[in-house]
Design a protein around this motif. Structure first.
Motif, PDB file in Angstrom:
ATOM      1  N   LEU A   1       0.822  -1.211   0.000  1.00  0.00           N
ATOM      2  CA  LEU A   1       0.000   0.000   0.000  1.00  0.00           C
ATOM      3  C   LEU A   1       0.855   1.260   0.000  1.00  0.00           C
ATOM      4  N   ASN A   2       2.087   1.121   0.437  1.00  0.00           N
ATOM      5  CA  ASN A   2       3.011   2.256   0.502  1.00  0.00           C
ATOM      6  C   ASN A   2       3.731   2.486  -0.828  1.00  0.00           C
ATOM      7  N   TYR A   3       3.558   1.560  -1.772  1.00  0.00           N
ATOM      8  CA  TYR A   3       4.316   1.587  -3.023  1.00  0.00           C
ATOM      9  C   TYR A   3       4.061   2.862  -3.831  1.00  0.00           C
ATOM     10  N   LYS A   4       2.828   3.371  -3.798  1.00  0.00           N
ATOM     11  CA  LYS A   4       2.526   4.578  -4.570  1.00  0.00           C
ATOM     12  C   LYS A   4       3.307   5.786  -4.064  1.00  0.00           C
ATOM     13  N   ASN A   5       3.615   5.800  -2.782  1.00  0.00           N
ATOM     14  CA  ASN A   5       4.450   6.886  -2.251  1.00  0.00           C
ATOM     15  C   ASN A   5       5.853   6.816  -2.840  1.00  0.00           C
TER      16      ASN A   5
ATOM     17  N   GLU B   1       6.886  -3.041 -12.579  1.00  0.00           N
ATOM     18  CA  GLU B   1       8.064  -3.630 -13.221  1.00  0.00           C
ATOM     19  C   GLU B   1       9.294  -3.549 -12.333  1.00  0.00           C
ATOM     20  N   ASN B   2       9.524  -2.414 -11.719  1.00  0.00           N
ATOM     21  CA  ASN B   2      10.704  -2.230 -10.880  1.00  0.00           C
ATOM     22  C   ASN B   2      10.732  -3.230  -9.729  1.00  0.00           C
ATOM     23  N   MET B   3       9.605  -3.392  -9.041  1.00  0.00           N
ATOM     24  CA  MET B   3       9.549  -4.304  -7.900  1.00  0.00           C
ATOM     25  C   MET B   3       9.694  -5.760  -8.334  1.00  0.00           C
ATOM     26  N   ILE B   4       9.061  -6.137  -9.431  1.00  0.00           N
ATOM     27  CA  ILE B   4       9.157  -7.519  -9.905  1.00  0.00           C
ATOM     28  C   ILE B   4      10.593  -7.836 -10.296  1.00  0.00           C
ATOM     29  N   ALA B   5      11.263  -6.881 -10.949  1.00  0.00           N
ATOM     30  CA  ALA B   5      12.653  -7.092 -11.353  1.00  0.00           C
ATOM     31  C   ALA B   5      13.566  -7.227 -10.135  1.00  0.00           C
ATOM     32  N   ILE B   6      13.390  -6.355  -9.155  1.00  0.00           N
ATOM     33  CA  ILE B   6      14.228  -6.406  -7.950  1.00  0.00           C
ATOM     34  C   ILE B   6      14.059  -7.734  -7.220  1.00  0.00           C
TER      35      ILE B   6
ATOM     36  N   ILE C   1      16.639   1.091   1.023  1.00  0.00           N
ATOM     37  CA  ILE C   1      17.454   1.338  -0.167  1.00  0.00           C
ATOM     38  C   ILE C   1      16.670   1.198  -1.469  1.00  0.00           C
ATOM     39  N   ILE C   2      15.396   0.776  -1.379  1.00  0.00           N
ATOM     40  CA  ILE C   2      14.595   0.592  -2.593  1.00  0.00           C
ATOM     41  C   ILE C   2      14.568   1.850  -3.473  1.00  0.00           C
ATOM     42  N   PRO C   3      14.419   3.065  -2.906  1.00  0.00           N
ATOM     43  CA  PRO C   3      14.404   4.262  -3.771  1.00  0.00           C
ATOM     44  C   PRO C   3      15.662   4.428  -4.615  1.00  0.00           C
ATOM     45  N   PHE C   4      16.763   3.834  -4.174  1.00  0.00           N
ATOM     46  CA  PHE C   4      18.017   3.947  -4.920  1.00  0.00           C
ATOM     47  C   PHE C   4      18.148   2.862  -5.993  1.00  0.00           C
ATOM     48  N   LEU C   5      17.137   1.988  -6.082  1.00  0.00           N
ATOM     49  CA  LEU C   5      17.155   0.902  -7.064  1.00  0.00           C
ATOM     50  C   LEU C   5      16.055   1.055  -8.099  1.00  0.00           C
ATOM     51  N   ARG C   6      15.536   2.265  -8.222  1.00  0.00           N
ATOM     52  CA  ARG C   6      14.429   2.507  -9.150  1.00  0.00           C
ATOM     53  C   ARG C   6      14.829   2.280 -10.597  1.00  0.00           C
TER      54      ARG C   6
ATOM     55  N   ILE D   1       6.571   5.524  -5.903  1.00  0.00           N
ATOM     56  CA  ILE D   1       6.449   5.925  -7.300  1.00  0.00           C
ATOM     57  C   ILE D   1       6.301   7.430  -7.440  1.00  0.00           C
ATOM     58  N   ASN D   2       5.540   8.042  -6.542  1.00  0.00           N
ATOM     59  CA  ASN D   2       5.285   9.484  -6.602  1.00  0.00           C
ATOM     60  C   ASN D   2       6.326  10.312  -5.858  1.00  0.00           C
ATOM     61  N   ARG D   3       7.360   9.640  -5.355  1.00  0.00           N
ATOM     62  CA  ARG D   3       8.483  10.308  -4.673  1.00  0.00           C
ATOM     63  C   ARG D   3       8.037  11.128  -3.458  1.00  0.00           C
ATOM     64  N   ARG D   4       7.036  10.627  -2.754  1.00  0.00           N
ATOM     65  CA  ARG D   4       6.625  11.264  -1.498  1.00  0.00           C
ATOM     66  C   ARG D   4       7.440  10.604  -0.382  1.00  0.00           C
ATOM     67  N   TRP D   5       8.647  11.108  -0.182  1.00  0.00           N
ATOM     68  CA  TRP D   5       9.626  10.409   0.644  1.00  0.00           C
ATOM     69  C   TRP D   5       9.256  10.371   2.125  1.00  0.00           C
TER      70      TRP D   5
END
Length: 288
Positions: A152-156, A270-275, A184-189, A158-162
């Protein structure tokens, strides 16, 4: 066993009728509500289903009600889970009360995620049943909540609401230490299913023979027992390892490539599935 088969069968039939054939009737709406309540009761009232559940039953015996709860950094579990236990203990010493609370939270988060991210709700629920639902609901009780909070936090992210994103990460961390990876997920976008992904797969395969020793050395230096508890796991046999590899790497990677390269469609996750495909490959290879 029949009680566990019923929701799966209903989901598949509803998927065919409403998601594939696009029919409309009253069951389309209230059927989902029925499944939601049914799953809360099914998982909440189960008895000794799940290896970790049995371990948590023993731990629950000495948990205290909320009125006696005190934050402790010496506890082996994180505060979020302990508070859920204390909430249950405030109502009853019976473990099934905690199970109902946990089941209600887990299924609420799951159904919210499905409703917010797809119009094919029955199909999505059916796939989840087939792949991970009972594992998440009866085995990894703490980590499942952390995973669903992150979903549920994933949209934050994607939208860079850090600020909102890292607040969500903190909530995840309150249920399981593994959520530290989300920092570290934001650094693996930049990781996607492209040439870089293929390069990373080859790098993993080349380094995997040394990965276990590296983890052991790090854990020894830092005296991190948690790492040791995960890397002590060995192979469960060729068939079991192959099934794990299919579930954690081959199937998600193949599916993603079919959608992106075959159908030429955009993939929201896509980013999450790849990671996590890369993590899945690393984990399964390391066991061998």
């Amino acid at each position: 066993m029949l009680l566990y088969i019923i929701p799966f069968v209903l989901t598949i039939l509803s998927s065919i009728k409403y998601d594939i054939n696009r029919k409309n009737d009253i069951w389309e709406k209230y059927g989902l509500l029925f499944l939601f309540v049914y799953l809360i009761l099914l998982i909440g009232l189960r008895y000794e289903v799940g290896g970790d559940t049995i371990n948590y039953m023993g731990d629950y015996d000495w948990r205290v009600p909320l009125s006696q709860y005190k934050l402790s950094f010496n506890d082996k579990f994180q505060p979020g889970y302990i508070i859920l236990c204390s909430l249950g203990k405030s109502i009853s010493p019976d473990f099934y009360v905690f199970q109902l609370i946990h089941s209600a939270l887990l299924n609420t988060l799951l159904f919210l995620f499905i409703k917010n991210n797809t119009k094919y709700v029955y199909t999505s629920l059916g796939i989840i049943f087939l792949t991970c639902y009972f594992y998440f609901s009866t085995e990894i009780l703490r980590e499942s909540i952390a995973v669903l909070i992150f979903s549920l936090n994933y949209k934050n992210l994607i939208n860079r609401r850090w600020l909102s994103y890292y607040t969500g990460v903190l909530l995840c961390f309150m249920f399981h230490l593994s959520a530290i990876f989300l920092v570290i997920i934001p650094f693996l976008r930049w990781i996607r299913f492209n040439a870089v992904f293929i390069f990373l797969v080859f790098i993993e395969l080349l380094l995997v023979l040394n990965f276990r020793n590296l983890l052991i050395n790090i854990s020894s230096i830092l005296s991190i027992d948690l790492i040791n508890s995960y890397i002590d796991e060995t192979s469960h046999g060729l068939l079991a390892d192959l099934m794990n590899l299919l579930r954690s790497f081959i199937i998600p990677t193949t599916f993603a490539l079919m959608i992106k390269k075959g159908l030429k469609r955009k993939m929201p996750f896509e980013n999450m599935i790849a990671i996590f495909s890369l993590i899945g490959l690393l984990g399964r290879s390391e066991e061998r």
